[in-house]
Design a protein around this motif. Structure first.
Motif, PDB file in Angstrom:
ATOM      1  N   GLY A   1      -4.372  -0.029  -9.243  1.00 23.91           N
ATOM      2  CA  GLY A   1      -2.917   0.204  -8.554  1.00 23.91           C
ATOM      3  C   GLY A   1      -2.092  -0.457  -9.703  1.00 23.91           C
ATOM      4  O   GLY A   1      -2.241  -0.610 -11.002  1.00 23.91           O
ATOM      5  N   SER A   2      -0.861  -0.427  -9.439  1.00 20.20           N
ATOM      6  CA  SER A   2       0.245  -0.808 -10.553  1.00 20.20           C
ATOM      7  C   SER A   2       0.746  -2.135 -10.114  1.00 20.20           C
ATOM      8  O   SER A   2       0.644  -2.669  -8.913  1.00 20.20           O
ATOM      9  N   VAL A   3       1.385  -2.828 -11.150  1.00 15.57           N
ATOM     10  CA  VAL A   3       2.009  -4.008 -11.065  1.00 15.57           C
ATOM     11  C   VAL A   3       3.519  -3.953 -11.491  1.00 15.57           C
ATOM     12  O   VAL A   3       3.829  -3.189 -12.533  1.00 15.57           O
TER      13      VAL A   3
ATOM     14  N   ALA B   1      -5.393   1.721  -1.864  1.00 12.49           N
ATOM     15  CA  ALA B   1      -5.066   0.522  -0.958  1.00 12.49           C
ATOM     16  C   ALA B   1      -6.484   0.510  -0.326  1.00 12.49           C
ATOM     17  O   ALA B   1      -7.058   1.369   0.208  1.00 12.49           O
ATOM     18  N   ASP B   2      -6.678  -0.963   0.125  1.00 11.73           N
ATOM     19  CA  ASP B   2      -7.937  -1.118   0.987  1.00 11.73           C
ATOM     20  C   ASP B   2      -7.550  -0.567   2.434  1.00 11.73           C
ATOM     21  O   ASP B   2      -6.557  -0.453   2.761  1.00 11.73           O
TER      22      ASP B   2
ATOM     23  N   ALA C   1      -1.023  -1.082  -4.876  1.00  7.68           N
ATOM     24  CA  ALA C   1      -2.322  -0.975  -3.910  1.00  7.68           C
ATOM     25  C   ALA C   1      -1.962  -1.985  -2.824  1.00  7.68           C
ATOM     26  O   ALA C   1      -2.278  -2.191  -1.637  1.00  7.68           O
ATOM     27  N   GLY C   2      -1.572  -3.304  -3.289  1.00  5.41           N
ATOM     28  CA  GLY C   2      -1.310  -4.254  -2.603  1.00  5.41           C
ATOM     29  C   GLY C   2       0.024  -4.525  -2.028  1.00  5.41           C
ATOM     30  O   GLY C   2       0.774  -3.774  -2.006  1.00  5.41           O
TER      31      GLY C   2
ATOM     32  N   ALA D   1       0.803  -1.205  -0.062  1.00  2.00           N
ATOM     33  CA  ALA D   1       0.094  -0.023   0.086  1.00  2.00           C
ATOM     34  C   ALA D   1       0.782   1.326  -0.049  1.00  2.00           C
ATOM     35  O   ALA D   1       0.879   2.220   0.774  1.00  2.00           O
ATOM     36  N   PHE D   2       1.996   1.199  -1.043  1.00  2.00           N
ATOM     37  CA  PHE D   2       2.837   2.296  -1.007  1.00  2.00           C
ATOM     38  C   PHE D   2       2.433   3.140  -2.359  1.00  2.00           C
ATOM     39  O   PHE D   2       2.696   2.369  -3.128  1.00  2.00           O
ATOM     40  N   GLY D   3       2.583   4.330  -2.306  1.00  2.00           N
ATOM     41  CA  GLY D   3       2.408   4.817  -3.428  1.00  2.00           C
ATOM     42  C   GLY D   3       1.253   4.468  -4.536  1.00  2.00           C
ATOM     43  O   GLY D   3       0.064   4.215  -3.988  1.00  2.00           O
TER      44      GLY D   3
END
Lengths: 1100, 379
Positions: free
Chosen positions: A1092-1094, A71-72, A15-16, A10-12
């Motif tokens: 989010g990004s991967v 993020a959640d 998301a996960g 959950a950084f920048g």
């Protein structure tokens, strides 16, 4: 510091939980981080910087902004970085402070930031953000600022490095090149200079204060000036003030001496006056005295007369005294006499006693003597009896020796003999034993030999058996081979047959086709011809002019060529089919041959082969039988072989046993020999002993046998010999005992004799002594008597002289007389003394009067009153002067003190001033605050050397990158404002100018800052300071370079990776994507799977 | 069978900001003339045809012209992509071009089928391998991916897959860096550094037409050959003679190699001397002042506006460097005075003298020394 693994949650934009494994990118070289805009490329660097230092990589983002908005709510934000430093793995985990929804209830709660650093060697981990940051800084050796300048060049930040001012650069270098000492030195110098300055000021102030206290009322001119200076605060005029003070002191001194002189004079005068007054006073006193004395003298006269009279009287009575004295002397004499008498009497008594005693003693002595005499006579008689004890002794001794010697010899010989006999017996036994053993061994030996021979023939058998076995194996192998081959052939055959079938099929097909085609062709021909038919024209085939049904053209026109081709095909296929069939036939024949061969072999092996029935099955059964047969044969052969082998083994065993038995036998024989030798030796010894014994015995001449005993050799004689020996021995021993006894007796007697002799001697001596003593006593007695006589006489005489008077009375008289005498004497003396005293007094008075008269001479001139007034005047004058003097003196002393103090201070001041000046120059130089010079500090100066090195390294790259055009240079001159020393300029070689770095374009700036950063990191590496930069990160900036420049930049970065370094580049420039193989691609996800990004790794 | 071996055209390359397209056009024209004369059976282009993965428009046009011209001549053309080319873009319409005897290597998928040429000695198989990275081969042969760690493994596996018959003549076009090759400035080193391949891997081939290295040379056997670039692309190649390699394959086992030199439109040269020497008329009169030059001036001081002035005489001046004592010093890092070798007090003294134009007094010096010791001891 080389990152190994980065995990972000959950950084920048992530998301996960997102993981990047840097180890997959290898451990050296370049890698590229690329992706869509906003996908999260810089965030990776941010994550690394955040994990290490708690802040983002650039200046733009703050730590609070790092939580992912995608993020959640339940997912926590944290970053974990595992990195290698000096080959050890460390793990840092950090989470920022952020708001998150409460677990219970509404609203948000603040989750505190946290950090954890784990060490590779199992030390206790460090917690708390600040502590962890500190630990990391210590470990890596760089704090965040330096890290961002050296190892991680963030987006938009590269300019900073280039344009940084001296102050910033200085701080960075201080950390890296450890120039903190110089800064400390600067500070110290500054402080010292300041201290010194204060001291200087202080001294000046104190001098001023002192001078302020100077007082001078006497010299108005000086005092005026002094006052003026005081008013001015002695600024700079301390020396003048001191001068003035000196002069003041001088004047005051002069005045003081003047005053002193006056005072002296006044004193003198006063003293004079006093003296005169004194004289007057004296005169008065004298006259008074005179009167007194005269009175006294008069009073004294009568007394004097009285005393004189008494004295005279006393003188007359001296004569009485004399008489008394003589009487006393007489009485004393008489007393003495009495005493002597007493003494003599006593003496006489004593002597009597003594002589009596002496007489007694004499008598005693005499009796004793007679007793002794008797005793002695007795002893002498006894002595005579024992005279001959001595000679006996010798004779007895000799006898004893002889018997003892003989007995010993006999005893020894007998023992020897016995011993030898015993040994001989033993030896004989051994011999018998050995002989028995020998027999046994021989028997065993013959037995073994026989057995071994029985097993001789086994070798040959073994060889045969082995050969059989091998043959059997051979046959079996051959059989197997044949079978296999046959089977293979079968397979080939079937293949060939299949091929043949296929070929035949093809051929038939082709034939068919050909025929069809032919037909078509012919039909076609017909059609062609039919076309050309015209009514009335003859048909070329049949000649008819009428053509009711001309042939139709076929659809497909088959050409002659085609037909030919097909024919060719057909022939080809036919040929092929033939070929295949020939092949099949060939293989079949081969198989048949092989089969017959195999059958032949099988029949050879087992003769029960059947010939009818299915060939395959038969073959199988036959093969099976053959195999069984072969194996059973083989097994039998093996068993036989085994037996033979065991037999051989046994034979070998027997051979060995034979050997051991041989050895035993030799041993036994040897022992026999030994025993025989021993026996011989022992026999000879025996004979010898016997001879000697007989000799001995014959010497003894015991009762019984004569010479025959010596030559006896058998046991009976032996026994007799031994008996005789024993007898003799017994006899000898008895004799010996007797002799012993005699000797003892003799000894006793001898002793007695000696004793007696001693006694006799002692007795004689005693007698002599006694006689001496008796004589002595007799003499004494005589002497006593003599004395007694004498004393008696003397006593008589004295008694006569003394008369009747006794001592006590005489003493009384004596004491009374003495008393009297004493009294008289006393009296006389007293009187004399009184008289003399009075005379003396009278004389003294007379003398005093005389002197007084003499003194009444001089009278001073002035009268007393006059003198008194004068005295008063002088007194007052003196008082005044004294006061003035003391005032002046006080002032003078004060001034003197001040002068002293000031002088002392002056010296100190000078000293301090010197130090201050020197320190100030040092401090100003060190701190760069010299007037009119550039503000270069000492530390900066030292750092310029390092800076130059860095620039040199940077220039190597910059020159390459810019094609030889640009070079960085340290600014030499510049403006004087602000700190200086580490400013940068750039040299343009193409037109030989020097200008500020700010004039470079964007791309050129990037090149320059990249070179500078690389130069700096190179230099840091080259130091032995321990800071190792294994990884570098460059965030963007490549977009401002053109192709060539990009190529050069890449070259420069690639050059970096020598020696184990990883350089990570963030860029979207496509050229780089092509050029760099290992990539981390970050992409945005939309829709499926959430937002989010991967992160994906490519090219690894 | 006669083959012409070329490689590393780098069409569209820019050197020091100068576009080489004109020179490339000129040299390709020369090569076409040569082809007309020699009439080879095949032209082998061993990679790095373009300079970039997405080439400039004029580069594409130039290649178009060249290949069309070769096709007109009737020669077979064999082309592989190198490390600078994009393999996907290069193999655009490759299948269709087979009919015109232009064979372009496909993106590597694991199988390589040779192109068979026939002559009176029989067949010859021409194998085309584009530039291979380990990751490419791993992707194509997933089952053997674990064994492929570097280029050496990749090449070995690729050649194994070819199943080459030993009784036929075989020619390979490849674009790799073979161990032992001498390099020059204009090459790109493969990022990662695992690009070396041993020459033994090519043992099955009668001739290996290699590309990638810009200087003509052979590795081990003379039949394993880099033909080099047709033009000089960096100043380290100044001394080389650029050429085209003509290969004659007769019966199996006989290979004849011949070099045909190329003359460029503008040569690349290095010139050295002081500024006055270099600008003297006697120096440059008669020489090709249009050539691409690198001028190294030996003057101690930088010449003001040096570039400008020299460009007047040499319009195609690419690079200006100085070789004087200063640059020599700059290169020698150890000449720098080591600050550590002097003590702190000495440094301060030096600094003091500089700033105050007079030396320190003795008391100052001793004071400084004392302080320094104190501080060092941790005071």
């Amino acid at each position: 510091m080389k990152p190994q693994k980065l995990v972000m949650s959950a950084f920048g934009p992530y998301a996960g939980k997102t993981e990047i494994d840097f180890t997959r990118l290898g451990d050296r070289g370049l890698y590229l981080i690329t992706g869509d805009t906003g996908a999260g490329k810089t965030t990776i660097f941010d994550a690394i910087a955040f994990a290490l230092y708690g802040e983002a990589s650039g200046e733009v983002r703050q730590a609070g902004m790092l939580r992912s908005k995608y993020a959640d709510d339940k997912t926590d934000t944290w970053v974990e970085l595992t990195f290698l430093y000096q080959a050890k793995r460390y793990t840092v985990r950090r989470s920022p402070e952020y708001l998150r929804p409460k677990e219970r209830g509404q609203g948000m709660t603040l989750k505190k930031g946290d950090a954890l650093l784990t060490f590779p060697d199992g030390r206790a981990p460090v917690t708390k953000s600040r502590e962890v940051t500190r630990a990391v800084t210590e470990l890596i050796g760089l704090d965040r600022r330096q890290f961002s300048q050296i190892a991680m060049i963030a987006q938009g930040d590269f300019q900073k490095l280039l344009l940084a001012g001296t102050g910033e650069r200085s701080e960075i270098f201080r950390q890296i090149f450890h120039t903190g000492l110089y800064q400390a030195l600067q500070d110290r110098l500054r402080d010292e200079a300041r201290e010194c300055g204060k001291e200087y000021e202080g001294l000046q102030k104190s001098i001023r204060q002192y001078l302020n206290g100077a007082v001078c009322l006497e010299a108005p001119a000086l005092s005026q000036e002094l006052e003026a200076l005081k008013a001015a605060g002695f600024a700079g005029t301390a020396v003048r003030g001191l001068e003035l003070l000196e002069r003041v002191i001088e004047t005051q001194d002069g005045l003081l001496t003047g005053l002193d002189a006056e005072l002296e004079k006044t004193e003198g005068q006063l003293r004079e006056t006093d003296r005169l007054l004194g004289i007057w006073h004296q005169q008065r006193q004298l006259s008074l005295r005179q009167q007194e004395l005269a009175q006294q003298a008069e009073a004294l006269c009568p007394e004097l007369d009285e005393a004189k009279k008494a004295y005279q009287k006393a003188q007359e009575e001296i004569g009485l005294e004399e008489a008394l004295k003589t009487r006393i002397a007489e009485e004393e004499e008489r007393l003495k006499q009495y005493a002597a008498l007493e003494q003599e009497r006593k003496e006489a008594l004593r002597l009597k006693e003594e002589s009596a005693r002496a007489g007694r003693r004499i008598a005693e002595g005499k009796t004793q003597r007679s007793v002794l005499q008797e005793a002695m006579d007795q002893s002498r008689e006894e002595l005579l009896a024992l005279r001959d004890a001595g000679e006996e002794k010798e004779r007895l001794d000799r006898q004893r020796e002889r018997t003892e010697g003989a007995a010993e010899q006999i005893g020894a010989l007998r023992d020897t003999l016995k011993e030898v006999k015993a040994k001989e017996e033993e030896a004989r036994l051994r011999l018998e034993d050995a002989q028995a053993q020998e027999a046994g061994c021989r028997a065993q030996l013959t037995q073994t030999r026989q057995q071994a021979e029985a097993l001789q023939g086994l070798d040959a058998q073994q060889v045969l058996c082995q050969a059989e076995l091998n043959e059997g194996l051979e046959r079996a192998k051959r059989l197997e081979e044949d079978i296999k081959q046959l089977r293979a052939d079968y397979r080939t055959l079937s293949l060939c047959q299949d091929a043949y079938c296929r070929a035949r099929r093809d051929r038939d097909l082709a034939r068919e086709q050909y025929e069809r085609l032919e037909q078509a062709f012919l039909d076609g021909q017909a059609g062609v011809l039919a076309l050309r038919l015209k009514p009335g024209k003859a048909c070329p085939v049949c000649g008819s002019p009428e053509h009711p049904h001309p042939a139709a053209c076929t659809e497909e026109m088959v050409s002659a060529q085609q037909l030919q081709q097909k024919k060719k095909e057909v022939t080809a296929l036919e040929a092929e089919a033939e070929q295949k069939s020939a092949d099949a036939g060939f293989w079949k024949r081969r198989i048949e041959e092989r089969e017959t061969q195999l059958w032949a072999d099988l029949n050879k092996i087992c003769l029960k082969a059947e010939q009818e029935g299915d060939r395959e099955a038969l073959l199988e059964t036959a093969v099976g039988q053959a195999r069984a047969q072969l194996s059973s044969e083989r097994k039998a052969a093996e068993r036989r072989l085994e037996e033979i082998r065991s037999g051989i083994g046994l034979r070998q065993e027997l051979v060995r046993r034979e050997e051991t038995l041989q050895k035993e036998m030799t041993d036994v024989l040897r022992r026999q020999e030994e025993a025989k030798n021993a026996i011989a030796v022992l026999e000879s010894r025996q004979a010898d002993a016997r001879k000697r014994l007989t000799a001995c015995l014959s010497y003894e001449a015991a009762p019984g046998d004569g010479e025959n005993a010596g030559r006896a050799k058998d046991d009976e004689d032996w026994r007799r010999l031994l008996e005789r020996a024993d007898e003799t021995a017994a006899v000898l021993s008895r004799e010996r005992q007797k002799i012993q006894k005699a000797i003892a007796e003799n000894r006793e007697r001898l002793r007695q004799r000696e004793l007696l002799e001693a006694q006799i001697q002692k007795g004689e001596v005693q007698i002599r002594e006694l006689e001496d003593r008796i004589r002595e006593q007799e003499l004494l007695e005589a002497r006593f008597q003599e004395k007694e006589e004498y004393l008696k006489a003397s006593i008589e005489k004295r008694e006569k002289d003394a008369g009747q008077m006794d001592a006590a009375a005489a003493e009384e008289w004596l004491t009374a007389d003495r008393e009297q005498l004493r009294k008289q004497e006393e009296n006389r003396l007293r009187l004399t003394g009184a008289f003399q005293e009075l005379c003396r007094r009278r004389d003294a008075l007379q003398a005093s009067l005389e002197t007084l008269r003499d003194q009444q001479q001089n009278s001073p001139a002035l009268t007393e009153d006059e003198l008194l007034t004068r005295r008063e005047q002088l007194e007052s004058k003196k008082g005044e002067t004294a006061k003035r003097r003391s005032e002046l003196y006080a002032a003078l002393r004060q001034n003197r003190d001040i002068r002293q103090a000031v002088k002392g201070r002056q010296d100190e001041l000078k000293r301090v001033e010197e130090t201050y000046v020197s320190l100030r120059s040092l401090s100003e130089t060190a701190n760069g605050t010299l007037a009119g010079k550039r503000k270069i500090e000492l530390e900066t100066y030292v750092q310029t050397a390092y800076f130059d090195r860095i620039l040199r390294r940077a220039n190597l790259r910059l020159l390459t990158m810019s094609g030889g055009q640009y070079e960085l240079k340290r600014q030499e001159e510049g403006d004087i404002k602000g700190k200086a020393g580490l400013e940068l300029d750039v040299i343009d070689h193409y037109n030989a100018t020097v200008r500020s770095v700010r004039t470079l374009s964007g791309g050129e700036s990037f090149q320059a800052s990249l070179s500078l950063a690389l130069g700096l990191s190179d230099e840091v590496q080259a130091r032995a300071g321990g800071i190792r930069l294994d990884a570098m990160f460059v965030d963007e900036g490549f977009g401002s370079l053109d192709e060539d420049a990009l190529r050069q930049a890449m070259k420069a970065l690639e050059g970096l990776t020598e020696g184990d370094r990883m350089v990570g580049i963030i860029s979207h420039v496509s050229e780089l994507k092509e050029r760099i193989e290992r990539r981390i691609v970050v992409s945005k996800r939309r829709g499926n799977g959430g937002i989010g990004s991967v992160v994906a790794l490519e090219g690894v | 069978m006669k083959l012409m071996h070329l490689s590393d055209l780098h069409l569209g390359k820019r050197v020091y900001g100068f576009s080489m397209i004109e020179d490339q056009r000129y040299i390709l024209g020369q090569i076409l003339e040569l082809a007309k004369q020699e009439k080879p059976d095949g032209v082998l282009l061993a990679g790095d045809i373009y300079d970039k993965a997405v080439p400039a428009a004029e580069a594409v046009q130039l290649l178009d012209f060249f290949l069309t011209a070769l096709a007109e001549l009737g020669t077979a053309v064999f082309l592989i992509s190198g490390n600078h080319d994009s393999p996907e873009r290069m193999s655009f319409l490759a299948q269709l071009l087979h009919s015109r005897k232009i064979y372009i290597a496909q993106v590597y998928e694991g199988k390589t089928k040779p192109v068979i040429l026939k002559d009176r000695w029989g067949e010859a198989g021409i194998y085309l391998l584009p530039f291979l990275r380990p990751s490419t081969v791993r992707h194509a042969l997933p089952k053997q991916a674990e064994d492929i760690q570097n280029c050496q493994d990749a090449l070995q596996k690729a050649i194994e897959q070819m199943e080459i018959p030993k009784d036929r003549r075989n020619v390979l076009l490849a674009h790799q860096f073979v161990t032992g090759a001498g390099r020059c400035e204009s090459e790109e080193v493969f990022v990662g550094g695992i690009d070396q391949v041993d020459a033994a891997v090519f043992d099955a081939f009668d001739y290996v037409a290699l590309g990638h290295i810009h200087s003509p040379q052979h590795i081990g056997r003379p039949e394993v050959r880099y033909c080099g670039t047709p033009l000089k692309y960096s100043f380290s190649e100044c001394g080389q003679e650029k050429s085209v390699t003509m290969v004659e394959l007769r019966e199996k086992g006989t290979v004849e190699i011949r070099l045909v030199p190329l003359v460029p439109l503008r040569d690349m040269r290095a010139v050295r001397g002081s500024y006055l020497e270099v600008t003297a008329r006697s120096f440059y009169e008669g020489s090709h002042t249009e050539d691409y030059l690198e001028v190294t001036l030996t003057d101690e001081e930088d010449v003001p506006d040096g570039m400008q002035k020299l460009r007047v005489i040499y319009p195609n001046l690419m690079r200006l460097t100085y070789d004087n004592r200063r640059t020599k010093e700059d290169r020698d890092l150890d000449v720098v005075l080591e600050p550590e070798k002097r003590t702190e007090s000495e440094l301060f003294e030096e600094f003091f003298e500089r700033q105050n134009n007079r030396p320190m007094s003795d008391s100052q010096r001793s004071h400084v020394q004392k302080l320094v010791e104190e501080l060092k001891a941790g005071g």
